[in-house]
Structures are given as C-alpha cells and as structure tokens.
Design a protein around this motif. Structure first.
Motif, PDB file in Angstrom:
ATOM      1  N   ASN A 118       7.896   6.657  75.874  1.00  0.00           N
ATOM      2  CA  ASN A 118       8.982   7.114  75.004  1.00  0.00           C
ATOM      3  C   ASN A 118      10.313   6.985  75.743  1.00  0.00           C
ATOM      4  O   ASN A 118      10.363   6.761  76.948  1.00  0.00           O
ATOM      5  CB  ASN A 118       8.755   8.549  74.502  1.00  0.00           C
ATOM      6  N   GLY A 119      11.388   7.078  74.988  1.00  0.00           N
ATOM      7  CA  GLY A 119      12.724   7.034  75.573  1.00  0.00           C
ATOM      8  C   GLY A 119      13.086   5.700  76.192  1.00  0.00           C
ATOM      9  O   GLY A 119      12.676   4.631  75.725  1.00  0.00           O
ATOM     10  N   THR A 120      13.839   5.775  77.279  1.00  0.00           N
ATOM     11  CA  THR A 120      14.377   4.563  77.907  1.00  0.00           C
ATOM     12  C   THR A 120      13.305   3.699  78.555  1.00  0.00           C
ATOM     13  O   THR A 120      13.575   2.562  78.947  1.00  0.00           O
ATOM     14  CB  THR A 120      15.418   4.931  78.984  1.00  0.00           C
ATOM     15  N   ILE A 121      12.087   4.227  78.672  1.00  0.00           N
ATOM     16  CA  ILE A 121      11.001   3.487  79.327  1.00  0.00           C
ATOM     17  C   ILE A 121      10.326   2.501  78.374  1.00  0.00           C
ATOM     18  O   ILE A 121       9.639   1.575  78.802  1.00  0.00           O
ATOM     19  CB  ILE A 121       9.951   4.473  79.876  1.00  0.00           C
ATOM     20  N   VAL A 122      10.514   2.676  77.087  1.00  0.00           N
ATOM     21  CA  VAL A 122       9.744   1.887  76.112  1.00  0.00           C
ATOM     22  C   VAL A 122       9.934   0.387  76.306  1.00  0.00           C
ATOM     23  O   VAL A 122       8.969  -0.388  76.284  1.00  0.00           O
ATOM     24  CB  VAL A 122      10.102   2.300  74.675  1.00  0.00           C
ATOM     25  N   HIS A 123      11.168  -0.043  76.516  1.00  0.00           N
ATOM     26  CA  HIS A 123      11.379  -1.488  76.659  1.00  0.00           C
ATOM     27  C   HIS A 123      10.734  -2.018  77.936  1.00  0.00           C
ATOM     28  O   HIS A 123      10.318  -3.182  77.998  1.00  0.00           O
ATOM     29  CB  HIS A 123      12.867  -1.837  76.602  1.00  0.00           C
ATOM     30  N   ARG A 124      10.582  -1.176  78.955  1.00  0.00           N
ATOM     31  CA  ARG A 124       9.878  -1.593  80.158  1.00  0.00           C
ATOM     32  C   ARG A 124       8.377  -1.721  79.880  1.00  0.00           C
ATOM     33  O   ARG A 124       7.704  -2.586  80.444  1.00  0.00           O
ATOM     34  CB  ARG A 124      10.138  -0.589  81.278  1.00  0.00           C
ATOM     35  N   ALA A 125       7.863  -0.861  79.024  1.00  0.00           N
ATOM     36  CA  ALA A 125       6.458  -0.953  78.642  1.00  0.00           C
ATOM     37  C   ALA A 125       6.187  -2.249  77.883  1.00  0.00           C
ATOM     38  O   ALA A 125       5.159  -2.908  78.093  1.00  0.00           O
ATOM     39  CB  ALA A 125       6.066   0.252  77.788  1.00  0.00           C
ATOM     40  N   VAL A 126       7.115  -2.621  77.017  1.00  0.00           N
ATOM     41  CA  VAL A 126       6.978  -3.874  76.269  1.00  0.00           C
ATOM     42  C   VAL A 126       6.992  -5.056  77.240  1.00  0.00           C
ATOM     43  O   VAL A 126       6.187  -5.991  77.124  1.00  0.00           O
ATOM     44  CB  VAL A 126       8.099  -4.010  75.225  1.00  0.00           C
ATOM     45  N   HIS A 212      11.734   2.781  92.553  1.00  0.00           N
ATOM     46  CA  HIS A 212      11.096   3.524  93.644  1.00  0.00           C
ATOM     47  C   HIS A 212       9.761   4.114  93.201  1.00  0.00           C
ATOM     48  O   HIS A 212       8.796   4.158  93.988  1.00  0.00           O
ATOM     49  CB  HIS A 212      12.036   4.637  94.115  1.00  0.00           C
ATOM     50  N   TYR A 213       9.703   4.574  91.953  1.00  0.00           N
ATOM     51  CA  TYR A 213       8.478   5.190  91.439  1.00  0.00           C
ATOM     52  C   TYR A 213       7.670   4.255  90.539  1.00  0.00           C
ATOM     53  O   TYR A 213       6.805   4.704  89.782  1.00  0.00           O
ATOM     54  CB  TYR A 213       8.828   6.484  90.686  1.00  0.00           C
ATOM     55  N   ASP A 214       7.949   2.957  90.644  1.00  0.00           N
ATOM     56  CA  ASP A 214       7.208   1.932  89.902  1.00  0.00           C
ATOM     57  C   ASP A 214       7.273   2.137  88.389  1.00  0.00           C
ATOM     58  O   ASP A 214       6.327   1.803  87.670  1.00  0.00           O
ATOM     59  CB  ASP A 214       5.743   1.885  90.352  1.00  0.00           C
ATOM     60  N   ALA A 218       6.818  -4.319  86.399  1.00  0.00           N
ATOM     61  CA  ALA A 218       5.794  -4.671  87.388  1.00  0.00           C
ATOM     62  C   ALA A 218       4.879  -3.491  87.688  1.00  0.00           C
ATOM     63  O   ALA A 218       3.655  -3.635  87.779  1.00  0.00           O
ATOM     64  CB  ALA A 218       6.455  -5.169  88.664  1.00  0.00           C
ATOM     65  N   GLY A 219       5.454  -2.308  87.850  1.00  0.00           N
ATOM     66  CA  GLY A 219       4.663  -1.123  88.156  1.00  0.00           C
ATOM     67  C   GLY A 219       3.753  -0.726  87.001  1.00  0.00           C
ATOM     68  O   GLY A 219       2.590  -0.337  87.212  1.00  0.00           O
ATOM     69  N   ILE A 220       4.279  -0.812  85.795  1.00  0.00           N
ATOM     70  CA  ILE A 220       3.469  -0.465  84.620  1.00  0.00           C
ATOM     71  C   ILE A 220       2.336  -1.479  84.455  1.00  0.00           C
ATOM     72  O   ILE A 220       1.194  -1.110  84.162  1.00  0.00           O
ATOM     73  CB  ILE A 220       4.346  -0.417  83.357  1.00  0.00           C
ATOM     74  N   ALA A 221       2.644  -2.764  84.668  1.00  0.00           N
ATOM     75  CA  ALA A 221       1.622  -3.806  84.547  1.00  0.00           C
ATOM     76  C   ALA A 221       0.488  -3.572  85.550  1.00  0.00           C
ATOM     77  O   ALA A 221      -0.695  -3.719  85.220  1.00  0.00           O
ATOM     78  CB  ALA A 221       2.252  -5.182  84.764  1.00  0.00           C
ATOM     79  N   ALA A 223      -0.402  -0.709  86.834  1.00  0.00           N
ATOM     80  CA  ALA A 223      -1.157   0.462  86.391  1.00  0.00           C
ATOM     81  C   ALA A 223      -2.141   0.085  85.285  1.00  0.00           C
ATOM     82  O   ALA A 223      -3.258   0.605  85.225  1.00  0.00           O
ATOM     83  CB  ALA A 223      -0.200   1.543  85.901  1.00  0.00           C
ATOM     84  N   VAL A 224      -1.727  -0.832  84.417  1.00  0.00           N
ATOM     85  CA  VAL A 224      -2.619  -1.304  83.353  1.00  0.00           C
ATOM     86  C   VAL A 224      -3.835  -2.002  83.968  1.00  0.00           C
ATOM     87  O   VAL A 224      -4.983  -1.744  83.586  1.00  0.00           O
ATOM     88  CB  VAL A 224      -1.875  -2.259  82.394  1.00  0.00           C
ATOM     89  N   ARG A 225      -3.599  -2.876  84.930  1.00  0.00           N
ATOM     90  CA  ARG A 225      -4.714  -3.594  85.576  1.00  0.00           C
ATOM     91  C   ARG A 225      -5.688  -2.608  86.225  1.00  0.00           C
ATOM     92  O   ARG A 225      -6.907  -2.724  86.085  1.00  0.00           O
ATOM     93  CB  ARG A 225      -4.166  -4.554  86.635  1.00  0.00           C
ATOM     94  N   GLN A 226      -5.130  -1.640  86.966  1.00  0.00           N
ATOM     95  CA  GLN A 226      -5.980  -0.690  87.677  1.00  0.00           C
ATOM     96  C   GLN A 226      -6.772   0.190  86.710  1.00  0.00           C
ATOM     97  O   GLN A 226      -7.936   0.521  86.968  1.00  0.00           O
ATOM     98  CB  GLN A 226      -5.116   0.181  88.591  1.00  0.00           C
ATOM     99  N   THR A 227      -6.149   0.566  85.610  1.00  0.00           N
ATOM    100  CA  THR A 227      -6.841   1.437  84.645  1.00  0.00           C
ATOM    101  C   THR A 227      -7.927   0.680  83.906  1.00  0.00           C
ATOM    102  O   THR A 227      -9.015   1.220  83.660  1.00  0.00           O
ATOM    103  CB  THR A 227      -5.815   2.028  83.643  1.00  0.00           C
ATOM    104  N   ILE A 228      -7.671  -0.575  83.579  1.00  0.00           N
ATOM    105  CA  ILE A 228      -8.702  -1.404  82.944  1.00  0.00           C
ATOM    106  C   ILE A 228      -9.897  -1.577  83.892  1.00  0.00           C
ATOM    107  O   ILE A 228     -11.048  -1.566  83.469  1.00  0.00           O
ATOM    108  CB  ILE A 228      -8.115  -2.773  82.552  1.00  0.00           C
ATOM    109  N   ALA A 229      -9.614  -1.690  85.183  1.00  0.00           N
ATOM    110  CA  ALA A 229     -10.692  -1.866  86.172  1.00  0.00           C
ATOM    111  C   ALA A 229     -11.620  -0.657  86.239  1.00  0.00           C
ATOM    112  O   ALA A 229     -12.755  -0.760  86.715  1.00  0.00           O
ATOM    113  CB  ALA A 229     -10.094  -2.148  87.545  1.00  0.00           C
TER     114      ALA A 229
END
Length: 232
Positions: A118-126, A212-214, A218-221, A223-229
C-alpha cells in the motif's frame, strides 16, 4: 480524488490531489474544516486557507493537540488517511476501477506468489513483479489501500498462490503485514514474508531508507523468490 498535475519526470505529488479534493469537498459542504500543526505548507493547504480562512485551525507545533481537536470535530468517528510527500508515478489500474473502503485492487495478475502493498511502495511492488516475470515467475500485485477495514476476500485469494509477500512504508509490527498474517494464519497458512522497517530507523532520505531496508524492486523481488522457495 481530483487529478494532480504530473511533475516533469512523470511523477505525481499525492498532496496536490489531497488538497484539491479537500477544497472541492469544502466548497460543497460548509462543515468541512482542516486542523494543522504549523504544517500548512507541507500539507499543501495554502489554497484552502485562502478560500476558507475561518475553517482552518492551526494548533501550532502540537501534534497530540491536533489529533485531539480533529477527533473532537469528527462526525461519526475519525479516519486516519496517510498521504506521503514522496512523489509517485501513475499506475495502470483496471478499467473502471474506483476506490472503495475495504476493497483491495489487483494491479498485476499472477499465480506463483502475491505481493500485497500500500501507499508509496505499490509502484515498487509492480516493478518487482515485472522483474521476476523475466524469470518465469508470475507474481500477483495487490494494492491494499485500507488496513481497517481489511479485504479478507483478497487475502483468501492470495493464499491460493501459495506464497505472500507484504511490503509497506511502516514498521513490520502492528500494521499491514501483521493484519494480513492474522488472517492467513487462521484461515489458510502459507509461507509469508513481511517487509517494512524493523524498528527504530536512522535518519536519511526516503530513497536511502528504502534501499537500506530493501524496500525497492530488487529487494521485493528477492523476497518473492525466497518465499516461493519455502512452498511445500
């Protein structure tokens, strides 16, 4: 909200839409007032003050007083709306989409994992979803604009992808990720990752903190890989 004018780089300042909407609503409803804490400029409410000088209350640098006065003036109970001063790009939304309290919006379809933001992070998630798509990972992106009420139907649908990553410009405790985790844990547990700020954060620019906090594409991507694993 009323449309804002994009900056030269194609990014929008959400405060412009907020201010324009408040002014438009105030034109039609004399009950609307604003309460600020020496924050007319940062809230971009100078236009409101010019049009409705008797309907702006400035409590000075006293945020607790602002909240108390605002709650006292609220009719039907106060509602917290967070508007960042960070500029964000316009996102492509489903045709005919409108904002509805408690209703999430799917911006990218996917079946391998779900990113809820939500918020300003959404476009980074996309951007993260587009990144992992190049690897053959179909990540769904859901804009969960309201935390309370929470769209539990959208969360139930997200569990069907078998992996969920939440990301927000907030503490990882007591916010969007935690609220979603409560639903997931009590309905259909799947691997989850909650991205956000772990606690007290150092002083720095918004971009530096996100990197700094990913909390970037790149950081979200990753996290997606690690969670799928972690899928069983």
């Amino acid at each position: 909200m009323n449309a804002a004018t994009p900056k030269n780089d194609g990014y929008f300042d959400c405060r412009d839409s907020f201010a324009a909407t408040i002014e438009a609503l105030a034109e039609a409803d004399p009950r609307i007032v604003t309460v600020v804490s020496d924050s007319v400029g940062s809230s971009k409410l100078g236009g409101f003050r010019s049009k409705f000088p008797d309907r702006m209350i400035n409590v000075g640098i006293a945020e607790q007083t602002l909240v108390a006065v605002g709650a006292g003036l609220a009719n039907g109970g106060p509602v917290f709306v967070r508007v960042s001063r960070m500029a964000v790009p316009a996102l492509e939304r489903p045709e005919g989409a409108t904002f509805e309290m408690g209703k999430a919006e799917t911006l990218v379809e996917g079946t391998d994992a779900t990113i809820i933001a939500n918020g300003t992070i959404v476009h980074r998630a996309v951007a993260a979803a587009r990144s992992v798509a190049d690897e053959g990972i179909a990540a769904r992106v859901v804009n969960m604009a309201t935390v309370n009420p929470l769209d539990e139907t959208a969360i139930a649908s997200a569990t069907d992808t078998g992996a969920i990553v939440t990301v927000e410009e907030h503490s990882v405790r007591g916010a969007l990720g935690g609220a979603i985790a409560e639903v997931v844990a009590t309905t259909n547990p799947v691997p989850m990752r909650i991205l956000g700020f772990p606690g007290f954060v150092p002083t720095g620019s918004a971009k530096w903190l996100f990197d700094h906090y990913d909390l970037n594409a790149a950081g979200i991507a990753e996290a997606v890989r690690q969670t799928i694993a972690r899928k069983t």
